[in-house]
Design a protein around this motif. Structure first.
Motif, PDB file in Angstrom:
ATOM      1  N   HIS A  15       0.660   4.787 -11.917  1.00 27.05           N
ATOM      2  CA  HIS A  15      -0.582   3.763 -12.064  1.00 27.05           C
ATOM      3  C   HIS A  15      -0.462   2.735 -13.198  1.00 27.05           C
ATOM      4  O   HIS A  15       0.193   3.276 -14.361  1.00 27.05           O
ATOM      5  CB  HIS A  15      -1.822   4.712 -12.435  1.00 27.05           C
ATOM      6  N   GLY A  48       0.025   2.330  -8.381  1.00 25.75           N
ATOM      7  CA  GLY A  48      -0.086   3.246  -7.272  1.00 25.75           C
ATOM      8  C   GLY A  48      -1.772   2.862  -6.601  1.00 25.75           C
ATOM      9  O   GLY A  48      -1.983   3.795  -5.906  1.00 25.75           O
ATOM     10  N   HIS A  49      -2.735   1.855  -7.045  1.00 17.74           N
ATOM     11  CA  HIS A  49      -3.772   1.961  -6.701  1.00 17.74           C
ATOM     12  C   HIS A  49      -3.894   1.532  -5.003  1.00 17.74           C
ATOM     13  O   HIS A  49      -3.005   0.548  -4.559  1.00 17.74           O
ATOM     14  CB  HIS A  49      -4.525   0.607  -7.443  1.00 17.74           C
ATOM     15  N   ARG A  50      -4.608   2.148  -4.509  1.00 17.20           N
ATOM     16  CA  ARG A  50      -4.869   1.760  -3.032  1.00 17.20           C
ATOM     17  C   ARG A  50      -5.658   0.469  -2.838  1.00 17.20           C
ATOM     18  O   ARG A  50      -5.599  -0.230  -2.099  1.00 17.20           O
ATOM     19  CB  ARG A  50      -5.302   2.850  -2.113  1.00 17.20           C
ATOM     20  N   TRP A 102       1.236   8.095  -3.083  1.00 12.89           N
ATOM     21  CA  TRP A 102      -0.019   7.659  -4.183  1.00 12.89           C
ATOM     22  C   TRP A 102      -0.118   8.819  -4.918  1.00 12.89           C
ATOM     23  O   TRP A 102      -0.171   8.727  -6.258  1.00 12.89           O
ATOM     24  CB  TRP A 102      -1.082   7.553  -3.350  1.00 12.89           C
ATOM     25  N   LEU A 103       0.123  10.030  -4.384  1.00 14.63           N
ATOM     26  CA  LEU A 103      -0.225  11.146  -5.330  1.00 14.63           C
ATOM     27  C   LEU A 103       0.933  11.360  -6.241  1.00 14.63           C
ATOM     28  O   LEU A 103       0.632  11.692  -7.525  1.00 14.63           O
ATOM     29  CB  LEU A 103      -0.243  12.466  -4.232  1.00 14.63           C
ATOM     30  N   PRO A 139       0.924  -1.301   0.054  1.00 12.94           N
ATOM     31  CA  PRO A 139       0.161   0.011  -0.092  1.00 12.94           C
ATOM     32  C   PRO A 139       0.821   1.173   0.051  1.00 12.94           C
ATOM     33  O   PRO A 139       1.898   1.307   0.487  1.00 12.94           O
ATOM     34  CB  PRO A 139      -0.679  -0.061   1.305  1.00 12.94           C
ATOM     35  N   LEU A 140       0.482   2.370  -0.797  1.00  8.58           N
ATOM     36  CA  LEU A 140       1.398   3.455  -1.046  1.00  8.58           C
ATOM     37  C   LEU A 140       0.575   4.518   0.236  1.00  8.58           C
ATOM     38  O   LEU A 140      -0.501   4.551   0.380  1.00  8.58           O
ATOM     39  CB  LEU A 140       1.223   4.172  -2.109  1.00  8.58           C
ATOM     40  N   PRO A 141       1.762   5.170   0.975  1.00 13.20           N
ATOM     41  CA  PRO A 141       1.167   6.415   1.825  1.00 13.20           C
ATOM     42  C   PRO A 141       0.525   7.265   0.767  1.00 13.20           C
ATOM     43  O   PRO A 141       0.927   7.361  -0.616  1.00 13.20           O
ATOM     44  CB  PRO A 141       2.671   6.747   2.364  1.00 13.20           C
ATOM     45  N   THR A 142      -0.118   8.267   1.386  1.00  5.32           N
ATOM     46  CA  THR A 142      -0.979   9.295   0.691  1.00  5.32           C
ATOM     47  C   THR A 142       0.180  10.007  -0.243  1.00  5.32           C
ATOM     48  O   THR A 142      -0.195  10.244  -1.516  1.00  5.32           O
ATOM     49  CB  THR A 142      -1.691  10.052   1.413  1.00  5.32           C
ATOM     50  N   PHE A 143       1.136  10.436   0.190  1.00  2.00           N
ATOM     51  CA  PHE A 143       1.910  11.345  -0.515  1.00  2.00           C
ATOM     52  C   PHE A 143       2.667  10.475  -1.791  1.00  2.00           C
ATOM     53  O   PHE A 143       2.511  10.920  -2.787  1.00  2.00           O
ATOM     54  CB  PHE A 143       3.271  11.729   0.157  1.00  2.00           C
TER      55      PHE A 143
END
Length: 167
Positions: free
Chosen positions: A152, A155-157, A143-144, A137-141
């Motif tokens: 992508h 980067g999908h959560r 992922w952005l 799982p990617l941290p929010t930053f």
């Protein structure tokens, strides 16, 4: 194929992806700074009351661009990406010792990249090797940033199973 061999090959994929994402990030940062410099530089010709602020913004962006050297970093990452690409193409013909030796030689030239790129590159390598179950799982930053640098679908959560069961 042995586990050690699989680990070596996966390491090459991760390193390739790190360089690819690093190149993309730096190239886009360079183009964005150049765009802003041109836009703000041309705004000076418009009838604006506060050209001092525009001048400070132009100087700040130029300083960031000069200090960070996004273009040079992108070029170095691109060259390293091509080295890893060549290794990916010849990996199947190399023995374990030769593969390890080539990886060690290429890694000496690896570019420095921000830490958030590692998890994006790892997920991208999992996707390339069809090991989506291993994606992190990617941290929010991160992922952005994955969204901004073309990480992508890596980067999908939400995992594929979760999406398909929701429908």
């Amino acid at each position: 194929m042995s586990t050690d061999r699989n680990d070596l090959e996966f390491r090459v994929y991760v390193s390739f992806c790190v360089e690819k994402v690093t190149e993309t990030l730096n190239a886009r940062a360079e183009r964005f700074c150049t765009f802003l410099l041109i836009l703000l530089g041309s705004a000076v010709f418009a009838e604006m009351s506060n050209t001092f602020v525009l001048g400070v913004a132009v100087a700040a962006i130029a300083a960031v661009q000069f200090v960070c050297r996004f273009g040079e970093a992108a070029g170095a990452a691109k060259a390293q990406k091509h080295r890893y690409s060549g290794l990916l193409g010849s990996m199947s013909r190399l023995g374990d010792d030769e593969l390890q030796s080539r990886i060690d030689r290429i890694e000496e030239l690896d570019t420095r990249s921000p830490s958030f790129i590692d998890v994006i590159a790892y997920n991208k390598a999992c996707y390339m090797c069809e090991k989506e179950d291993g994606m992190r799982p990617l941290p929010t930053f991160a992922w952005l940033m994955a969204f901004l640098v073309g990480g992508h679908p890596c980067g999908h959560r939400v995992r594929k199973e979760s999406r398909s069961s929701a429908h």
